[in-house]
Scaffold this active site. Structure first.
Site, mmCIF file in Angstrom:
data_model
loop_
_atom_site.group_PDB
_atom_site.id
_atom_site.type_symbol
_atom_site.label_atom_id
_atom_site.label_comp_id
_atom_site.label_asym_id
_atom_site.label_seq_id
_atom_site.Cartn_x
_atom_site.Cartn_y
_atom_site.Cartn_z
ATOM 1 N N ASP A 352 -2.793 3.448 -3.150
ATOM 2 C CA ASP A 352 -3.736 4.046 -2.215
ATOM 3 C C ASP A 352 -3.217 3.988 -0.770
ATOM 4 O O ASP A 352 -2.424 3.115 -0.430
ATOM 5 C CB ASP A 352 -5.039 3.226 -2.328
ATOM 6 C CG ASP A 352 -6.210 3.885 -1.643
ATOM 7 O OD1 ASP A 352 -6.459 5.074 -1.900
ATOM 8 O OD2 ASP A 352 -6.891 3.207 -0.853
ATOM 9 N N GLU A 381 0.029 7.548 -1.984
ATOM 10 C CA GLU A 381 -0.860 8.561 -1.415
ATOM 11 C C GLU A 381 -0.652 8.695 0.087
ATOM 12 O O GLU A 381 -0.931 7.770 0.842
ATOM 13 C CB GLU A 381 -2.328 8.183 -1.669
ATOM 14 C CG GLU A 381 -3.288 9.202 -1.095
ATOM 15 C CD GLU A 381 -4.646 8.620 -0.682
ATOM 16 O OE1 GLU A 381 -5.602 9.390 -0.641
ATOM 17 O OE2 GLU A 381 -4.747 7.406 -0.379
#
Ligand code: CA
Length: 639
Positions: A352, A381
């Site tokens: 993330d 990400e």
């Protein structure tokens, strides 16, 4: 030895401290300390070092010792808080698996023991094969997919105590078992890999359903299930030759994380001092949140102030920013990732908020994992439409600042955005299909385009059907195109039944709508088809055909790519390997159009018969091709 101590203590009438096992109940059955993390380890890693975090009242005053062949204590670090010890172990090569006691001796002669286990590894490191361009990933928000176990919906010991399916920001009861129960549905659609959003404990007072505010990095959230149910999901996927991706968060934790009440060090999280001074009135205070200036990671002109503002600000004021420059925090995160890979036999990690963490740490983190698992995959990400940034983060990039990420896969938000524009815009010189034509041209910049993740949407953005204004044909063209690209495709659950967020476009709770049929009593059931509209069934079938075709096509997985500039509202993309050539045609024309195939003669298809994989129709590739209606066509030479 431990038996002896136990008997002695009982004999002397002492009660064992902390005998009630409150922490890590999923993982460890016999700990007598508050926490020892990682809760176990394995033999035969390349890296022979292991750093244990020990948390227990006044443990800092003790001296730990171990007596086990091949295992020795290299160094013991006390922390700022006396309730922590960090123990550096060395596990020699050829050490045997087994259990041993760590004995903690206090000056007054008292002792505490903790039994630690070194396990055998389940498979050789090369067998941890990460997701790649032969895979298609199904992304799931676990709370919203299927409720496999109703009795785990509420846990009165956790802070958020309710479920309410009518509230898009409350928990709805979906869980790990719900995913496991429906693996056949996912596999039949043609997906090979499942990426559930995080399922670790989020003991937050609200909004815990999304999973990104982790309050215990070693515990499965009881509302999503148990560690053994997580293992069951991994095993059941593995049995079908499918892969499980774990969604991990190295950048932040949830504010209710256990260590927020007793920090080991002064710099465990960023802006810690401010938090400690204001935590009593936290609702009325505002911590420095990230400035979200992610380009500061690459910008040669960036000010330190902007760079720190991005990396050290909290993601939001309920998600403390972890300080990965603290070496104990760094070890903690790296070992946590390896623990989960080894425990679940993972087929990949999705990391993330990549550009918010310390970038040197992220490189070390990915490097440590890839060192142990050479065929593994990690995707980071970064929400950027700039190919320069997407390329920067990929392993092997020739970056001006010398940065090596060790990261195999990045996310192609740029191409996602281009795909949406290509279908929403009218055809002119610089709008419409030219967006994907020129977008794909940016692949010259990437080290390994086929390792980059492409998607139509995800859990953080409006659903593709909504982004494409409810146009079914455009949605099909967009999806079939992204599934033909030299990329790793990811599709969000429910795309196959036209799930949308028209009511409130972009609303996160609505984007993550319940999958129909996932709950007892649902009138519509997308798993069985009961109650679906014809349009939904048609899209489900479309996805199924394209994905199942893609699954067997090496030309799509690793073939050469060739495309021709859009002309007259059409765009041709070719993928070839050996005797297999795939033709992907996008045709935006409502009226019939005749295509002169001479333009594509360098592909070498003249005189060949191709099959339309959606209609099974055969086509002779000769002088012209008649396209009768708007839509995409996928042709193959191999059938
Ligand atoms: Ca449940």
């Amino acid at each position: 030895m431990r038996k002896l101590i136990l008997l002695l203590l009982i004999f002397m009438g002492f009660a064992y401290e902390n005998a009630d096992i409150t922490s890590n109940k999923n993982q460890v059955s016999n700990t007598y300390l508050e926490r020892v993390e990682p809760p176990n380890w394995w033999i035969d890693f390349k890296d022979t070092s292991l750093q244990l975090l020990v948390k227990e009242n006044n443990i800092g005053a003790s001296k730990p010792s171990i007596s086990y062949k091949g295992v020795r204590i290299e160094k013991v670090h006390s922390a700022k808080s006396n309730n922590y010890l960090f123990i550096d172990l060395v596990i020699d090569k050829n050490t045997k698996s087994g259990k041993f006691d760590i004995l903690f001796s206090f000056e007054d002669g008292k002792t505490k023991t903790h039994t630690y286990e070194l396990k055998d590894r389940q498979k050789s490191p090369e067998k941890y094969v990460g997701f790649n361009s032969s895979d298609a990933i199904y992304l799931i928000t676990p709370d919203r997919f299927s409720n496999g176990i109703e009795s785990n919906d509420i846990n009165q010991n956790l802070n958020e105590k309710t479920i309410n399916r009518k509230d898009n920001y409350a928990r709805h009861g979906g869980d790990i078992k719900g995913i496991t129960n429906n693996i056949n549905y996912i596999a039949d659609l043609g997906f090979t890999t499942v990426w559930p959003c995080p399922v670790l404990t989020n003991d937050m007072f609200s909004g815990s359903y999304h999973g990104y505010a982790i309050t215990d990095f070693y515990e499965v959230d009881s509302r999503f299930g148990t560690l053994s149910e997580y293992k069951e999901l991994a095993n059941e996927l593995d049995k079908k030759g499918m892969k499980l991706i774990m969604d991990q968060v190295a950048n932040h934790c949830g504010i209710e994380h256990w260590w927020m009440k007793d920090f080991p060090f002064e710099d465990w999280v960023n802006n810690q001092k401010y938090y400690e001074e204001n935590k009593e009135n936290w609702n009325h205070k505002t911590v420095k949140v990230s400035n979200h200036r992610r380009t500061t990671n690459q910008d040669s002109y960036a000010s330190k102030s902007d760079r720190n503002g991005n990396n050290e600000g909290w993601f939001v004021d309920t998600m403390p920013d972890l300080n990965q420059r603290n070496p104990f925090m760094a070890n903690y995160i790296i070992q946590n990732s390896i623990w989960w890979i080894e425990t679940l036999g993972l087929g990949g990690i999705r990391q993330d908020t990549y550009p918010y963490s310390d970038k040197q740490f992220m490189s070390n983190w990915a490097g440590a994992i890839m060192n142990e698992y050479p065929n593994f995959s990690i995707v980071g990400e970064e929400w950027s439409y700039n190919p320069l940034l997407i390329g920067y983060w990929q392993k092997g990039a020739k970056n001006k600042d010398g940065y090596e990420s060790n990261l195999r896969s990045t996310m192609d938000f740029a191409m996602q955005n281009n795909i949406i524009s290509a279908f929403n815009e009218n055809e002119t010189w610089d709008t419409g299909l030219v967006k994907i034509y020129e977008g794909l041209a940016n692949d010259f910049h990437y080290v390994t385009p086929k390792d980059i993740l492409i998607f139509g949407d995800n859990h953080d953005m409006s659903r593709i059907f909504t982004q494409l204004k409810g146009d079914i044909i455009n949605t099909k063209m967009a999806l079939s195109y992204l599934l033909m690209l030299p990329r790793i495709p990811q599709i969000y659950y429910g795309t196959e039944i036209l799930m949308n967020d028209f009511e409130k476009p972009g609303d996160h709770g609505l984007i993550r709508t319940d999958f129909p049929g996932g709950w007892n009593g649902d009138i519509v059931n997308a798993f069985t088809g009961v109650g679906l509209t014809d349009a939904q069934k048609d899209m489900q079938l479309f996805i199924k055909k394209v994905l199942n075709f893609r699954r067997k096509s090496e030309a799509i997985h690793e073939g050469e790519t060739l495309h021709f500039a859009p002309e007259n509202g059409t765009y041709f993309l070719f993928r070839s390997k050996n005797d297999e050539t795939i033709v992907h045609i996008i045709n935006k024309n409502d009226k019939p159009i005749s295509i002169d195939l001479n333009r594509f003669k360098e592909v070498g298809l003249q005189g060949k018969t191709l099959k339309n994989i959606l209609t099974d129709e055969k086509i002779l590739w000769n002088k012209t091709l008649e396209l009768s209606k708007k839509g995409s066509i996928i042709l193959t030479t191999k059938f």
